[in-house]
Write a protein that holds these residues in place. Structure first.
Motif, PDB file in Angstrom:
ATOM      1  N   THR A 119       0.740  -1.079  -0.028  1.00 27.95           N
ATOM      2  CA  THR A 119      -0.049  -0.035  -0.077  1.00 27.95           C
ATOM      3  C   THR A 119       0.884   1.371  -0.081  1.00 27.95           C
ATOM      4  O   THR A 119       2.100   1.286   0.232  1.00 27.95           O
ATOM      5  N   SER A 120       0.292   2.339  -0.177  1.00 30.03           N
ATOM      6  CA  SER A 120       0.902   3.802  -0.184  1.00 30.03           C
ATOM      7  C   SER A 120       1.526   3.835   1.121  1.00 30.03           C
ATOM      8  O   SER A 120       2.609   4.522   1.359  1.00 30.03           O
ATOM      9  N   HIS A 121       0.708   3.490   2.233  1.00 26.67           N
ATOM     10  CA  HIS A 121       0.986   3.659   3.460  1.00 26.67           C
ATOM     11  C   HIS A 121       2.536   2.796   3.865  1.00 26.67           C
ATOM     12  O   HIS A 121       3.534   3.475   4.446  1.00 26.67           O
ATOM     13  N   PHE A 122       2.680   1.566   3.289  1.00 30.17           N
ATOM     14  CA  PHE A 122       3.926   0.861   3.323  1.00 30.17           C
ATOM     15  C   PHE A 122       5.060   1.624   2.737  1.00 30.17           C
ATOM     16  O   PHE A 122       5.967   1.700   3.393  1.00 30.17           O
ATOM     17  N   THR A 123       4.975   1.915   1.530  1.00 30.49           N
ATOM     18  CA  THR A 123       6.146   2.664   0.963  1.00 30.49           C
ATOM     19  C   THR A 123       6.401   3.970   1.620  1.00 30.49           C
ATOM     20  O   THR A 123       7.458   4.396   1.791  1.00 30.49           O
ATOM     21  N   GLN A 124       5.481   4.461   2.048  1.00 29.31           N
ATOM     22  CA  GLN A 124       5.730   6.051   2.687  1.00 29.31           C
ATOM     23  C   GLN A 124       6.473   5.777   4.062  1.00 29.31           C
ATOM     24  O   GLN A 124       7.324   6.705   4.376  1.00 29.31           O
ATOM     25  N   ASN A 125       6.075   4.878   4.703  1.00 26.22           N
ATOM     26  CA  ASN A 125       6.671   4.371   6.040  1.00 26.22           C
ATOM     27  C   ASN A 125       8.096   4.227   5.826  1.00 26.22           C
ATOM     28  O   ASN A 125       8.969   4.534   6.496  1.00 26.22           O
ATOM     29  N   ILE A 126       8.508   3.377   4.755  1.00 28.16           N
ATOM     30  CA  ILE A 126       9.722   2.963   4.387  1.00 28.16           C
ATOM     31  C   ILE A 126      10.606   4.311   4.172  1.00 28.16           C
ATOM     32  O   ILE A 126      11.764   4.410   4.443  1.00 28.16           O
ATOM     33  N   VAL A 162       9.896  -1.745  -3.973  1.00 24.61           N
ATOM     34  CA  VAL A 162       9.568  -2.875  -3.061  1.00 24.61           C
ATOM     35  C   VAL A 162       9.155  -4.024  -4.106  1.00 24.61           C
ATOM     36  O   VAL A 162       8.462  -3.764  -4.720  1.00 24.61           O
ATOM     37  N   SER A 163       9.464  -5.096  -3.569  1.00 27.35           N
ATOM     38  CA  SER A 163       9.108  -6.213  -4.648  1.00 27.35           C
ATOM     39  C   SER A 163       9.184  -7.626  -3.733  1.00 27.35           C
ATOM     40  O   SER A 163       9.614  -7.429  -2.510  1.00 27.35           O
ATOM     41  N   TYR A 164       8.364  -8.729  -4.184  1.00 27.80           N
ATOM     42  CA  TYR A 164       7.956  -9.790  -3.404  1.00 27.80           C
ATOM     43  C   TYR A 164       9.169 -10.864  -3.890  1.00 27.80           C
ATOM     44  O   TYR A 164       8.982 -11.083  -5.161  1.00 27.80           O
ATOM     45  N   TYR A 165      10.015 -11.463  -3.271  1.00 29.95           N
ATOM     46  CA  TYR A 165      10.963 -12.539  -3.846  1.00 29.95           C
ATOM     47  C   TYR A 165      11.148 -13.452  -2.572  1.00 29.95           C
ATOM     48  O   TYR A 165      11.617 -13.335  -1.365  1.00 29.95           O
ATOM     49  N   ASP A 166      11.201 -14.772  -3.166  1.00 30.29           N
ATOM     50  CA  ASP A 166      11.573 -15.980  -2.299  1.00 30.29           C
ATOM     51  C   ASP A 166      10.898 -15.751  -0.705  1.00 30.29           C
ATOM     52  O   ASP A 166      11.351 -16.138   0.233  1.00 30.29           O
ATOM     53  N   GLY A 167       9.449 -15.515  -0.916  1.00 30.15           N
ATOM     54  CA  GLY A 167       8.733 -15.456   0.374  1.00 30.15           C
ATOM     55  C   GLY A 167       8.787 -14.276   1.279  1.00 30.15           C
ATOM     56  O   GLY A 167       8.630 -14.357   2.493  1.00 30.15           O
ATOM     57  N   ALA A 168       9.515 -13.157   0.783  1.00 31.30           N
ATOM     58  CA  ALA A 168       9.718 -11.957   1.394  1.00 31.30           C
ATOM     59  C   ALA A 168       9.703 -10.649   0.788  1.00 31.30           C
ATOM     60  O   ALA A 168      10.011 -10.769  -0.476  1.00 31.30           O
ATOM     61  N   TRP A 169       9.246  -9.581   1.462  1.00 29.67           N
ATOM     62  CA  TRP A 169       9.397  -8.356   0.695  1.00 29.67           C
ATOM     63  C   TRP A 169      10.887  -7.831   0.670  1.00 29.67           C
ATOM     64  O   TRP A 169      11.553  -7.843   1.757  1.00 29.67           O
ATOM     65  N   THR A 201       8.945  -7.128   7.959  1.00 31.55           N
ATOM     66  CA  THR A 201       7.442  -6.573   7.659  1.00 31.55           C
ATOM     67  C   THR A 201       6.460  -7.574   8.333  1.00 31.55           C
ATOM     68  O   THR A 201       6.706  -8.897   8.503  1.00 31.55           O
ATOM     69  N   SER A 202       5.460  -7.209   8.582  1.00 36.64           N
ATOM     70  CA  SER A 202       4.015  -7.912   9.072  1.00 36.64           C
ATOM     71  C   SER A 202       3.037  -7.032   8.194  1.00 36.64           C
ATOM     72  O   SER A 202       3.127  -6.190   7.570  1.00 36.64           O
ATOM     73  N   THR A 203       1.896  -7.568   8.522  1.00 33.49           N
ATOM     74  CA  THR A 203       0.350  -6.984   7.897  1.00 33.49           C
ATOM     75  C   THR A 203       0.574  -5.597   8.216  1.00 33.49           C
ATOM     76  O   THR A 203      -0.414  -4.775   7.747  1.00 33.49           O
ATOM     77  N   THR A 204       0.933  -5.239   9.502  1.00 36.18           N
ATOM     78  CA  THR A 204       0.841  -4.001  10.041  1.00 36.18           C
ATOM     79  C   THR A 204       2.067  -3.150  10.412  1.00 36.18           C
ATOM     80  O   THR A 204       1.906  -1.942  10.535  1.00 36.18           O
ATOM     81  N   GLU A 205       3.309  -3.792  10.332  1.00 36.37           N
ATOM     82  CA  GLU A 205       4.326  -2.987  10.539  1.00 36.37           C
ATOM     83  C   GLU A 205       5.411  -3.448   9.629  1.00 36.37           C
ATOM     84  O   GLU A 205       5.468  -4.363   8.992  1.00 36.37           O
ATOM     85  N   VAL A 206       6.442  -2.504   9.605  1.00 39.13           N
ATOM     86  CA  VAL A 206       7.880  -2.408   8.559  1.00 39.13           C
ATOM     87  C   VAL A 206       8.558  -1.898   9.491  1.00 39.13           C
ATOM     88  O   VAL A 206       8.447  -0.864   9.571  1.00 39.13           O
ATOM     89  N   ASN A 207       9.656  -2.311   9.383  1.00 42.67           N
ATOM     90  CA  ASN A 207      11.056  -1.928  10.022  1.00 42.67           C
ATOM     91  C   ASN A 207      12.154  -2.211   8.993  1.00 42.67           C
ATOM     92  O   ASN A 207      12.373  -2.935   8.052  1.00 42.67           O
TER      93      ASN A 207
END
Length: 330
Positions: free
Chosen positions: A209-216, A265-272, A312-318
């Motif tokens: 989501t845009s929230h995800f990328t903005q948080n990063i 951001v991309s999804y690769y080998d089971g992780a973002w 990452t999780s569904t609600t957090e990203v570090n």
């Protein structure tokens, strides 16, 4: 008396002819195979799944039956318009069996479904009865790799090991998706037109989501701003540095970020994962020539590449930047 009898005979003959004509019209309309198909569709529109299942006489495969009744069933029909059924066509291979093709639009796109029925005798001695040939309802298998719950036609459905199976009537239009703070996926207008032997697969493609990328971006900015506050030529655990053989007064060192990274951001080998990052800097300092002692103010503009890992999780990203300094990204 002869004239009276003749008149009564004509009346009786007219009534017989009218009754025969009514039977013919009824068998071609109200009691026709096409009428059964239209009645089935009406039940689906009204969300009367139990009645529709009884009329269709279908086998229900295993799975979550949420789309087989009530509001969810009605929503699977909301995208289907202009439903019409053709006259029955005799099956040349099986006596007494006919096929009916229904034409409709699914979200404006023309489509069709075919039903098989067989003659099942007479009702009240005169009126034809028709039954649907037994079929197994189609199954839709929905997959999602980052959540344990999705929505199908506005109904929340749990996932088991990232998937669920839904038996559905046909035709049906399915809208599947989910949205959390960090991730979303949406597949709309999946049309099911007939029974199939294998499940119809809907693989939900998760996107940030845009929230995800903005948080990063926010975390990267905080990290780089912290690096820029260090009055040294090689900030600790930072991606940029400046090398010189001259003497430099630390008081004159001033780092500035002129262009922050744009995370991909991309999804690769089971992780973002984050793609390679680039930061542009401007360094102001005063160098002193070791031989002449001359002081020279200097401005150095450069770009540096670096990497960062994501937790990452569904609600957090570090964001965890990789501290090793790379070569300038020219």
């Amino acid at each position: 008396m002869t004239r009276v009898a003749l008149r009564w005979a004509l009346v009786v003959l007219a009534l017989v002819l009218l009754f025969a004509a009514a039977i013919i019209v009824c068998n071609r309309t109200i009691c026709s195979p096409a009428a059964q198909v239209k009645h089935l569709h009406q039940l689906l529109e009204e969300g009367k799944g139990a009645e529709a299942l009884g009329l269709l006489g279908a086998k229900v495969p295993q799975g979550d039956a949420v789309a087989l009744d009530g509001e969810v069933l009605s929503r699977t029909q909301s995208g289907i318009t202009e439903f019409e059924a053709d006259a029955a066509q005799q099956d040349q291979d099986v006596p007494g069996r006919v096929t009916v093709t229904a034409h409709y639009k699914a979200h404006g796109v023309p489509s069709e479904s075919t039903y098989a029925l067989h003659h099942d005798g007479k009702s009240w001695m005169f009126f034809d009865t028709w039954k649907f040939e037994e079929v197994t309802l189609p199954t839709v298998q929905i997959k999602a790799n980052t959540v344990n719950e999705i929505e199908v036609n506005d109904q929340k459905i749990p996932l088991q090991k990232g998937r669920t199976e839904l038996p559905v009537f046909f035709p049906a239009v399915l809208d599947a998706g989910f949205e959390t703070k960090n991730f979303k996926a949406d597949t709309r207008g999946k049309l099911i037109t007939s029974p199939v032997q294998k499940p119809v697969e809907i693989a939900l493609r998760t996107e940030p989501t845009s929230h995800f990328t903005q948080n990063i971006s926010k975390q990267l900015k905080k990290y780089l701003d912290g690096c820029a506050t260090q009055k040294v030529l090689m900030p600790t655990n930072c991606p940029f540095a400046y090398h010189t053989t001259a003497r430099v007064d630390a008081k004159t060192i001033k780092w500035q970020i002129t262009d922050y990274p744009k995370p991909k951001v991309s999804y690769y080998d089971g992780a973002w994962v984050l793609g390679p990052l680039t930061v542009k800097t401007e360094l102001q300092l005063t160098e002193q020539d070791l031989r002449t002692g001359e002081l020279k103010p200097k401005v150095v503009k450069d770009a540096f590449g670096f990497n960062a890992n994501l937790d990452t999780s569904t609600t957090e990203v570090n964001v965890r930047p990789v501290a090793a300094v790379e070569q300038p990204a020219h």
